[in-house]
Design a protein around this motif. Structure first.
Motif, PDB file in Angstrom:
ATOM      1  N   ALA A  58       1.914  -1.150  -7.765  1.00  0.00           N
ATOM      2  CA  ALA A  58       2.099  -1.947  -6.552  1.00  0.00           C
ATOM      3  C   ALA A  58       0.922  -2.876  -6.292  1.00  0.00           C
ATOM      4  O   ALA A  58       0.867  -3.527  -5.245  1.00  0.00           O
ATOM      5  N   ARG A  59      -0.025  -2.921  -7.238  1.00  0.00           N
ATOM      6  CA  ARG A  59      -1.201  -3.794  -7.144  1.00  0.00           C
ATOM      7  C   ARG A  59      -2.088  -3.483  -5.931  1.00  0.00           C
ATOM      8  O   ARG A  59      -2.689  -4.376  -5.333  1.00  0.00           O
ATOM      9  N   VAL A  60      -2.152  -2.219  -5.577  1.00  0.00           N
ATOM     10  CA  VAL A  60      -3.049  -1.797  -4.501  1.00  0.00           C
ATOM     11  C   VAL A  60      -4.465  -1.728  -5.064  1.00  0.00           C
ATOM     12  O   VAL A  60      -4.671  -1.209  -6.168  1.00  0.00           O
ATOM     13  N   PRO A  61      -5.465  -2.241  -4.349  1.00  0.00           N
ATOM     14  CA  PRO A  61      -6.843  -2.229  -4.860  1.00  0.00           C
ATOM     15  C   PRO A  61      -7.317  -0.814  -5.201  1.00  0.00           C
ATOM     16  O   PRO A  61      -7.006   0.152  -4.500  1.00  0.00           O
ATOM     17  N   TYR A  62      -8.078  -0.729  -6.285  1.00  0.00           N
ATOM     18  CA  TYR A  62      -8.527   0.578  -6.767  1.00  0.00           C
ATOM     19  C   TYR A  62      -9.352   1.318  -5.714  1.00  0.00           C
ATOM     20  O   TYR A  62      -9.182   2.530  -5.518  1.00  0.00           O
ATOM     21  N   ARG A  63     -10.216   0.613  -5.023  1.00  0.00           N
ATOM     22  CA  ARG A  63     -11.046   1.265  -4.002  1.00  0.00           C
ATOM     23  C   ARG A  63     -10.178   1.927  -2.933  1.00  0.00           C
ATOM     24  O   ARG A  63     -10.460   3.034  -2.474  1.00  0.00           O
ATOM     25  N   THR A  64      -9.125   1.245  -2.530  1.00  0.00           N
ATOM     26  CA  THR A  64      -8.202   1.804  -1.539  1.00  0.00           C
ATOM     27  C   THR A  64      -7.546   3.067  -2.075  1.00  0.00           C
ATOM     28  O   THR A  64      -7.414   4.070  -1.365  1.00  0.00           O
ATOM     29  N   LEU A  65      -7.150   3.028  -3.344  1.00  0.00           N
ATOM     30  CA  LEU A  65      -6.497   4.185  -3.948  1.00  0.00           C
ATOM     31  C   LEU A  65      -7.437   5.384  -4.010  1.00  0.00           C
ATOM     32  O   LEU A  65      -7.032   6.521  -3.724  1.00  0.00           O
ATOM     33  N   VAL A  66      -8.689   5.152  -4.393  1.00  0.00           N
ATOM     34  CA  VAL A  66      -9.648   6.257  -4.498  1.00  0.00           C
ATOM     35  C   VAL A  66      -9.903   6.879  -3.123  1.00  0.00           C
ATOM     36  O   VAL A  66      -9.932   8.107  -2.979  1.00  0.00           O
ATOM     37  N   HIS A  67     -10.075   6.046  -2.116  1.00  0.00           N
ATOM     38  CA  HIS A  67     -10.316   6.578  -0.771  1.00  0.00           C
ATOM     39  C   HIS A  67      -9.088   7.312  -0.237  1.00  0.00           C
ATOM     40  O   HIS A  67      -9.218   8.374   0.398  1.00  0.00           O
ATOM     41  N   ALA A  68      -7.905   6.769  -0.478  1.00  0.00           N
ATOM     42  CA  ALA A  68      -6.685   7.442  -0.028  1.00  0.00           C
ATOM     43  C   ALA A  68      -6.534   8.784  -0.729  1.00  0.00           C
ATOM     44  O   ALA A  68      -6.179   9.803  -0.101  1.00  0.00           O
ATOM     45  N   ALA A  69      -6.811   8.815  -2.029  1.00  0.00           N
ATOM     46  CA  ALA A  69      -6.699  10.055  -2.789  1.00  0.00           C
ATOM     47  C   ALA A  69      -7.718  11.088  -2.307  1.00  0.00           C
ATOM     48  O   ALA A  69      -7.385  12.271  -2.125  1.00  0.00           O
ATOM     49  N   ALA A  70      -8.954  10.665  -2.111  1.00  0.00           N
ATOM     50  CA  ALA A  70      -9.981  11.591  -1.642  1.00  0.00           C
ATOM     51  C   ALA A  70      -9.629  12.140  -0.265  1.00  0.00           C
ATOM     52  O   ALA A  70      -9.815  13.334   0.011  1.00  0.00           O
ATOM     53  N   ALA A  71      -9.115  11.276   0.602  1.00  0.00           N
ATOM     54  CA  ALA A  71      -8.751  11.715   1.951  1.00  0.00           C
ATOM     55  C   ALA A  71      -7.650  12.768   1.913  1.00  0.00           C
ATOM     56  O   ALA A  71      -7.748  13.816   2.563  1.00  0.00           O
ATOM     57  N   VAL A  72      -6.597  12.513   1.145  1.00  0.00           N
ATOM     58  CA  VAL A  72      -5.478  13.465   1.132  1.00  0.00           C
ATOM     59  C   VAL A  72      -5.863  14.758   0.429  1.00  0.00           C
ATOM     60  O   VAL A  72      -5.424  15.851   0.834  1.00  0.00           O
ATOM     61  N   GLU A  73      -6.713  14.692  -0.581  1.00  0.00           N
ATOM     62  CA  GLU A  73      -7.150  15.917  -1.253  1.00  0.00           C
ATOM     63  C   GLU A  73      -8.042  16.758  -0.344  1.00  0.00           C
ATOM     64  O   GLU A  73      -8.001  17.997  -0.389  1.00  0.00           O
ATOM     65  N   MET A  74      -8.822  16.107   0.509  1.00  0.00           N
ATOM     66  CA  MET A  74      -9.676  16.860   1.429  1.00  0.00           C
ATOM     67  C   MET A  74      -8.844  17.527   2.515  1.00  0.00           C
ATOM     68  O   MET A  74      -9.126  18.660   2.920  1.00  0.00           O
ATOM     69  N   VAL A  75      -7.810  16.849   2.991  1.00  0.00           N
ATOM     70  CA  VAL A  75      -6.909  17.492   3.958  1.00  0.00           C
ATOM     71  C   VAL A  75      -6.228  18.691   3.312  1.00  0.00           C
ATOM     72  O   VAL A  75      -6.121  19.768   3.914  1.00  0.00           O
ATOM     73  N   HIS A  76      -5.769  18.501   2.080  1.00  0.00           N
ATOM     74  CA  HIS A  76      -5.116  19.602   1.368  1.00  0.00           C
ATOM     75  C   HIS A  76      -6.076  20.773   1.176  1.00  0.00           C
ATOM     76  O   HIS A  76      -5.712  21.943   1.409  1.00  0.00           O
ATOM     77  N   ALA A  77      -7.310  20.485   0.765  1.00  0.00           N
ATOM     78  CA  ALA A  77      -8.300  21.543   0.560  1.00  0.00           C
ATOM     79  C   ALA A  77      -8.579  22.281   1.861  1.00  0.00           C
ATOM     80  O   ALA A  77      -8.713  23.516   1.879  1.00  0.00           O
ATOM     81  N   ALA A  78      -8.671  21.541   2.966  1.00  0.00           N
ATOM     82  CA  ALA A  78      -8.901  22.163   4.274  1.00  0.00           C
ATOM     83  C   ALA A  78      -7.746  23.083   4.640  1.00  0.00           C
ATOM     84  O   ALA A  78      -7.946  24.190   5.157  1.00  0.00           O
ATOM     85  N   SER A  79      -6.521  22.635   4.376  1.00  0.00           N
ATOM     86  CA  SER A  79      -5.355  23.458   4.712  1.00  0.00           C
ATOM     87  C   SER A  79      -5.340  24.756   3.902  1.00  0.00           C
ATOM     88  O   SER A  79      -4.931  25.800   4.408  1.00  0.00           O
ATOM     89  N   LEU A  80      -5.802  24.696   2.659  1.00  0.00           N
ATOM     90  CA  LEU A  80      -5.859  25.905   1.838  1.00  0.00           C
ATOM     91  C   LEU A  80      -6.902  26.889   2.370  1.00  0.00           C
ATOM     92  O   LEU A  80      -6.675  28.106   2.380  1.00  0.00           O
ATOM     93  N   LEU A  81      -8.054  26.374   2.802  1.00  0.00           N
ATOM     94  CA  LEU A  81      -9.075  27.249   3.385  1.00  0.00           C
ATOM     95  C   LEU A  81      -8.509  27.995   4.585  1.00  0.00           C
ATOM     96  O   LEU A  81      -8.701  29.207   4.741  1.00  0.00           O
ATOM     97  N   HIS A  82      -7.810  27.272   5.449  1.00  0.00           N
ATOM     98  CA  HIS A  82      -7.241  27.882   6.654  1.00  0.00           C
ATOM     99  C   HIS A  82      -6.076  28.812   6.311  1.00  0.00           C
ATOM    100  O   HIS A  82      -5.948  29.900   6.884  1.00  0.00           O
ATOM    101  N   ASP A  83      -5.220  28.394   5.360  1.00  0.00           N
ATOM    102  CA  ASP A  83      -4.081  29.233   4.967  1.00  0.00           C
ATOM    103  C   ASP A  83      -4.538  30.573   4.408  1.00  0.00           C
ATOM    104  O   ASP A  83      -3.925  31.612   4.683  1.00  0.00           O
ATOM    105  N   ASP A  84      -5.592  30.548   3.596  1.00  0.00           N
ATOM    106  CA  ASP A  84      -6.069  31.788   2.996  1.00  0.00           C
ATOM    107  C   ASP A  84      -6.564  32.768   4.060  1.00  0.00           C
ATOM    108  O   ASP A  84      -6.405  33.982   3.923  1.00  0.00           O
ATOM    109  N   VAL A  85      -7.157  32.240   5.120  1.00  0.00           N
ATOM    110  CA  VAL A  85      -7.573  33.095   6.229  1.00  0.00           C
ATOM    111  C   VAL A  85      -6.356  33.675   6.931  1.00  0.00           C
ATOM    112  O   VAL A  85      -6.268  34.893   7.181  1.00  0.00           O
ATOM    113  N   ILE A  86      -5.384  32.819   7.240  1.00  0.00           N
ATOM    114  CA  ILE A  86      -4.193  33.255   7.962  1.00  0.00           C
ATOM    115  C   ILE A  86      -3.416  34.298   7.172  1.00  0.00           C
ATOM    116  O   ILE A  86      -2.966  35.315   7.718  1.00  0.00           O
ATOM    117  N   ASP A  87      -3.254  34.048   5.872  1.00  0.00           N
ATOM    118  CA  ASP A  87      -2.444  34.934   5.032  1.00  0.00           C
ATOM    119  C   ASP A  87      -3.222  36.118   4.469  1.00  0.00           C
ATOM    120  O   ASP A  87      -2.623  37.012   3.864  1.00  0.00           O
TER     121      ASP A  87
END
Length: 291
Positions: A58-87
């Motif tokens: 889609a010709r999205v700038p690489y910098r945008t892609l890296v930041h978007a990827a890092a952001a979503v992976e950090m949210v996912h990692a945070a959810s796993l930390l919390h899920d492991d506590v809950i479960d």
């Protein structure tokens, strides 16, 4: 940061991991004996892989892609930390979970820190629409988790609730990853976002089935917690409904692909992502259900 996309997806993921580690190194967590990189584990990074397959098409700038990827992976990692506590999960990706080593309060605090660093990275992505999209879809994750824990736990599970939870709990972050690849085309953004929901829902349903039918040796994480805690997931549905879920996973994958046919380059990139990354992950998760 590179100005162009590296030759391989794995090289892109290295840039994502570096950006995530840099974000955490700017916090007090940098004083932990554990390196920042270890906070994110060694997962498949499927959401990032989606971004780096589809975003360049889609010709999205690489910098945008890296930041978007890092952001979503950090949210996912945070959810796993919390899920492991809950479960009460004690094993994640073949290693002791963070709360086992650092305590419940530590896991909660680190997860919270990751969430806000993820928002910071989205704000710095060079595309203003990504931050509200990340906030809205992360809110959906929290909404689904809250419903699952506070309203549905202990109640008789049903198909509609299991799919709804899967769509919002996991589908939402895949929706962000896909939607981040839409560039300025509003119609493409909406279509990609819905396709992301579809494959994310499929992935969560398959993971639920793994929780019911797999082993710790196979998955690298604690198993059986859904049934033990009375959670509404595909793992706690009847055997017949679980068989239906296996078929539904394939329907969702096909639906996501077909929606993108008006954009041939995006469609082909999506199919490559599915063939190289998503379908192998789905196949592994559902392998036990077929036995």
């Amino acid at each position: 940061m590179n100005s162009s996309v590296p030759d391989t997806i794995d090289a892109c993921l290295l840039d994502v991991r570096k950006l995530m580690a840099e974000a955490m190194s700017r916090t007090v967590l940098s004083r932990l004996a554990t390196s920042p990189e270890s906070l994110f584990g060694n997962g498949k990074m499927l959401r990032s892989r989606l971004i780096f397959h589809v975003g360049p098409a889609a010709r999205v700038p690489y910098r945008t892609l890296v930041h978007a990827a890092a952001a979503v992976e950090m949210v996912h990692a945070a959810s796993l930390l919390h899920d492991d506590v809950i479960d009460g999960g004690y094993l994640r990706r073949g290693a002791p979970t963070f709360w086992v080593e650092r305590g419940i309060s530590g896991a909660i605090l680190v997860g919270d820190m990751m969430l806000f660093k993820a928002v910071e990275l989205a704000c710095d992505a060079g595309e203003q629409r990504l931050t509200p999209l990340l906030v809205r879809l992360t809110g959906e994750v929290c909404d689904a988790e809250s419903e699952q824990e506070l309203l549905l736990r202990g109640k008789t599970p049903n198909w509609e609730n299991a799919v709804s939870i899967a769509r919002r709990k996991t589908g939402a972050l895949f929706a962000f990853a896909a939607g981040a690849c839409g560039g300025p085309d509003a119609t493409l953004i909406a279509t990609l976002t819905e396709s992301g929901y579809a494959v994310g829902t499929a992935y969560q349903l398959a993971d639920d089935i793994l929780d019911a039918t797999g082993t710790e040796q196979m998955s690298g994480k604690s198993m059986g917690s859904d049934e033990a805690r009375g959670k509404t997931t595909a793992a706690t549905l009847s055997p017949q409904e679980q068989a239906e879920a296996v078929n539904f996973v394939e329907q969702l994958c096909q639906q996501a692909e077909q929606a993108l046919t008006p954009w041939p380059a995006i469609y082909n990139a999506w199919r490559t992502f599915m063939a190289d990354d998503m379908r192998p992950a789905l196949k592994k998760n559902m392998a036990c259900a077929a036995k």
